[in-house]
Scaffold this active site. Structure first.
Site, PDB file in Angstrom:
ATOM      1  N   GLU A  18      13.169   5.134 -12.424  1.00  0.00           N
ATOM      2  CA  GLU A  18      12.030   5.616 -13.212  1.00  0.00           C
ATOM      3  C   GLU A  18      11.291   6.743 -12.507  1.00  0.00           C
ATOM      4  OE1 GLU A  18      11.146   1.426 -15.578  1.00  0.00           O
ATOM      5  OE2 GLU A  18       9.675   2.182 -14.125  1.00  0.00           O
ATOM      6  N   CYS A  74      18.475   5.767 -17.254  1.00  0.00           N
ATOM      7  CA  CYS A  74      18.959   4.392 -17.368  1.00  0.00           C
ATOM      8  C   CYS A  74      20.145   4.125 -16.447  1.00  0.00           C
ATOM      9  CB  CYS A  74      19.369   4.099 -18.814  1.00  0.00           C
ATOM     10  SG  CYS A  74      18.062   4.314 -20.025  1.00  0.00           S
ATOM     11  N   GLU A  78      23.032   2.863 -17.128  1.00  0.00           N
ATOM     12  CA  GLU A  78      24.332   3.239 -17.676  1.00  0.00           C
ATOM     13  C   GLU A  78      24.652   4.712 -17.412  1.00  0.00           C
ATOM     14  OE1 GLU A  78      22.424   0.432 -20.804  1.00  0.00           O
ATOM     15  OE2 GLU A  78      21.802   1.683 -19.106  1.00  0.00           O
ATOM     16  N   CYS A 102      22.041   6.468 -23.959  1.00  0.00           N
ATOM     17  CA  CYS A 102      23.167   5.983 -23.158  1.00  0.00           C
ATOM     18  C   CYS A 102      24.420   5.812 -24.012  1.00  0.00           C
ATOM     19  CB  CYS A 102      22.807   4.662 -22.484  1.00  0.00           C
ATOM     20  SG  CYS A 102      21.641   4.841 -21.122  1.00  0.00           S
TER      21      CYS A 102
END
Length: 281
Positions: A196, A205, A207, A241
């Site tokens: 983050e 993210c 992924e 994603c």
């Protein structure tokens, strides 16, 4: 194949974008010639009789070592990169893994944090602190770099890798930690966690971290990805994603799990039924 390290077979489903059939056949011929010239094995393309834009790419590897060298070959990666611009590739059979190699990843020895309610809701820890007491793992457990998984029940190992990757998540704002592990065609597992940012919009993210790490390491073909979060319900990939995974991985198998159990298996085409990709350009 399970008893021999010779004559291994891999098969991929190739859906070519309309108008690029000639380009595909040119790339396929170049790949076949390269396979033969460098002694990796032989390759052939079989057209699906019911789908004129669908082909089966069949590779007969001389042995697992030849397959590994081929996957790391810069010339092969150049051809594969061009192929991904004009086709969607789904890997159906991967027979290029050595069967006699010992697994390089230890069993999952995770100790669940009882205070965590959701992924990243680690209310016990301040930013920058490490896990206390029994939750502190050995240096071997903390290794989450690319590795090969062999002779194991596939989903369990991939999920375990994602669980370990989740521990490295930087989720100071949402406290929602996610781990991901993606498997390349040659058996290498690459992990990622969510990271983050104070501006929120720059957050990335797990992924996408895993996929970008894999791509930067030279991998161009993938079979499946595991995603782990500390939630009762399965946590599927977000829209961004899904797009990235489709763009670079095609119709991946998606394994969803929490810290205790597997929560379901899906195909990316079911999570992203009408994708935008190079076929539309």
């Amino acid at each position: 194949m399970s008893s021999s390290d010779r004559s291994r077979l891999s098969v991929a489903l190739v859906d070519v974008a309309a108008g690029h059939e000639a380009d595909f056949k040119t790339l396929a011929a170049a790949f076949e010639a390269l396979m033969f010239r460098k002694g990796y094995g032989r390759a052939e393309i079989v057209q699906d009789e019911t789908h004129p834009l669908r082909y089966y790419a069949v590779r007969h590897w001389n042995d697992a070592a030849s397959a590994a060298r081929c996957h790391g070959d810069a010339d092969v990666q150049t051809i594969t990169g061009r192929l991904y611009l004009i086709a969607r590739i789904t890997h159906v059979i991967n027979g290029a893994r050595r069967q006699d190699a010992a697994p390089s990843t230890p069993p999952d020895r995770r100790v669940r944090a009882e205070v965590d309610r959701r992924s990243g809701l680690d209310r016990r820890l301040g930013q920058g602190e490490g896990p206390p007491g029994p939750e502190r793992r050995s240096s071997v457990d903390r290794r989450t770099a690319a590795r090969r998984f062999r002779d194991r029940d596939g989903p369990a190992n991939l999920v375990a890798a994602a669980r370990r990757a989740r521990e490295h998540a930087s989720a100071a704002f949402s406290r929602f930690k996610v781990g991901a592990a993606i498997e390349a065609e040659d058996g290498t597992v690459i992990t990622g966690c969510n990271i983050e940012n104070a501006t929120y919009g720059l957050t990335i993210c797990a992924e996408r971290v895993a996929m970008f790490k894999a791509l930067s390491d030279g991998h161009r073909a993938f079979s499946r990805i595991a995603i782990v979060a500390d939630t009762d319900e399965p946590t599927p990939p977000c829209g961004a994603c899904r797009q990235i995974l489709w763009e670079f991985g095609g119709n991946l198998e998606i394994l969803l799990a929490n810290l205790d159990a597997d929560k379901g298996t899906h195909r990316l085409k079911d999570l992203l039924p009408l994708p935008f990709d190079a076929r539309l350009l």
